[in-house]
Design a protein around this motif. Structure first.
Motif, short mmCIF file in Angstrom:
data_model
loop_
_atom_site.label_atom_id
_atom_site.label_comp_id
_atom_site.label_asym_id
_atom_site.label_seq_id
_atom_site.Cartn_x
_atom_site.Cartn_y
_atom_site.Cartn_z
N UNK A 168 0.84 -1.20 0.00
CA UNK A 168 0.00 0.00 0.00
C UNK A 168 0.88 1.25 0.00
N UNK A 169 0.57 2.14 -0.89
CA UNK A 169 1.26 3.43 -0.93
C UNK A 169 0.62 4.37 0.08
N UNK A 170 1.41 4.84 1.05
CA UNK A 170 0.94 5.79 2.04
C UNK A 170 1.41 7.19 1.67
N UNK A 171 0.49 8.14 1.73
CA UNK A 171 0.80 9.55 1.52
C UNK A 171 0.38 10.27 2.79
N UNK A 172 1.37 10.79 3.52
CA UNK A 172 1.10 11.36 4.84
C UNK A 172 1.49 12.82 4.85
N UNK A 173 0.58 13.65 5.30
CA UNK A 173 0.81 15.09 5.40
C UNK A 173 0.88 15.46 6.87
N UNK A 174 1.98 16.10 7.27
CA UNK A 174 2.12 16.54 8.65
C UNK A 174 1.33 17.82 8.90
N UNK A 175 0.59 17.85 9.99
CA UNK A 175 -0.12 19.06 10.40
C UNK A 175 0.16 19.27 11.89
N UNK A 176 0.73 20.40 12.21
CA UNK A 176 1.14 20.63 13.59
C UNK A 176 0.12 21.43 14.39
N UNK A 177 -1.13 21.43 13.92
CA UNK A 177 -2.18 22.09 14.68
C UNK A 177 -2.37 21.45 16.04
N UNK A 178 -2.88 22.23 16.99
CA UNK A 178 -3.05 21.73 18.36
C UNK A 178 -4.39 22.18 18.90
N UNK A 179 -5.03 21.27 19.63
CA UNK A 179 -6.33 21.55 20.22
C UNK A 179 -6.20 21.39 21.73
N UNK A 223 -11.64 14.44 19.51
CA UNK A 223 -12.04 13.66 18.34
C UNK A 223 -12.70 14.55 17.29
N UNK A 224 -13.51 15.49 17.75
CA UNK A 224 -14.17 16.39 16.81
C UNK A 224 -13.15 17.27 16.11
N UNK A 225 -12.14 17.74 16.85
CA UNK A 225 -11.09 18.56 16.24
C UNK A 225 -10.33 17.78 15.18
N UNK A 226 -9.98 16.53 15.48
CA UNK A 226 -9.24 15.72 14.52
C UNK A 226 -10.08 15.45 13.28
N UNK A 227 -11.37 15.23 13.47
CA UNK A 227 -12.25 15.01 12.32
C UNK A 227 -12.35 16.26 11.47
N UNK A 228 -12.42 17.42 12.10
CA UNK A 228 -12.48 18.68 11.35
C UNK A 228 -11.20 18.90 10.55
#
Length: 268
Positions: A206-217, A223-228
């Protein structure tokens, strides 16, 4: 015509070019011609050269304030319009400090991904951590808030290195693993450029494409923040998927990784 100018070393007899110069490399083949020209009587600069083998070396004095005529401006339009991002750039809403924190954290993760988590010994790990303040200052951070920002980056970085998810993402045992990989393609008739934070092919193909996001809640309902966040960047990840699909990839997973929460959010 290619015209080369040179100076001989006056301390040498007979005159020779300085060692290490371009003329020194050419000297075995041009020595006799060069010395002959050097010993020839000076010509009247008002008269053109009569020897067709020699370039016209007359000197002309330019008037004060002379400037070359401006040439035509380079006008170029790409055949395909570049694709504009459909989502707002990360951190626009959060300010300069958050952007700097995210950039430095991305850079640290990139360094680990390039050497591989398995090859990151304690000495190299500590060296990267000690670089955090200098990296922040190089981006323009002042003393105000620097200690807090450095601690946020250090904590997120070390948590990633110590977690199973982070170690899996940054392992170089994966096939075709790459960090900050530039990818270009044509989507919907538009030239599309992208840079992938982390990609690899796992043991299942499986080819994984991962984007880093350093946002913080910091509040509740993580869970709602991660879904958003996942919904917010879903269209961006879809572009990455399409670019890899054009290269023949069929089994693809896209995901966000939020190192400050240790969360891997699979988008599809």
């Amino acid at each position: 015509h290619l015209l080369l100018s040179a100076c001989l070393d006056p301390e040498k007899d007979p005159p020779r070019p300085g060692s290490g110069s371009l003329l020194a490399d050419l000297w075995p083949t041009c020595e006799s011609d060069f010395l002959a020209a050097l010993e020839a009587p000076a010509r009247d600069t008002a008269e053109p050269a009569t020897d067709s083998r020699m370039p016209d070396q007359r000197l002309s004095r330019l008037p004060a304030g002379w400037q070359p005529e401006p040439g035509h401006r380079l006008e170029w339009t790409p055949r395909l319009a570049p694709r504009e991002r459909e989502i707002e750039i990360e951190f626009n809403w959060a300010g300069t400090r958050a952007r700097r924190v995210g950039t430095v954290l991305h850079r640290l993760l990139e360094q680990v991904g390039r050497v591989g988590m398995e090859n990151l010994d304690e000495t190299r790990r500590e060296r990267l951590i000690r670089r955090i303040p200098a990296l922040m200052q190089a981006m323009g951070s002042g003393r105000e808030g620097l200690e807090t920002d450095v601690e946020q980056i250090r904590q997120a970085f070390e948590d990633t290195l110590d977690s199973e998810t982070g170690q899996w993402i940054l392992s170089n045992r994966h096939r075709e693993n790459a960090c900050e990989l530039p990818v270009t393609g044509i989507l919907d008739g538009q030239l599309t450029n992208a840079v992938i934070d982390r990609t690899f092919v796992d043991e299942n193909g499986t080819r994984w494409i991962i984007d880093y996001k350093s946002g913080h809640h910091a509040g509740g309902n993580l869970d709602a923040f991660l879904a958003e966040e996942t919904d917010r960047y879903r269209s961006q990840l879809a572009v990455y998927r399409r670019l890899f699909s054009q290269m023949g990839e069929t089994d693809i997973k896209t995901a966000l990784y939020l190192p400050r929460h240790g969360a891997l959010q699979i988008a599809d």
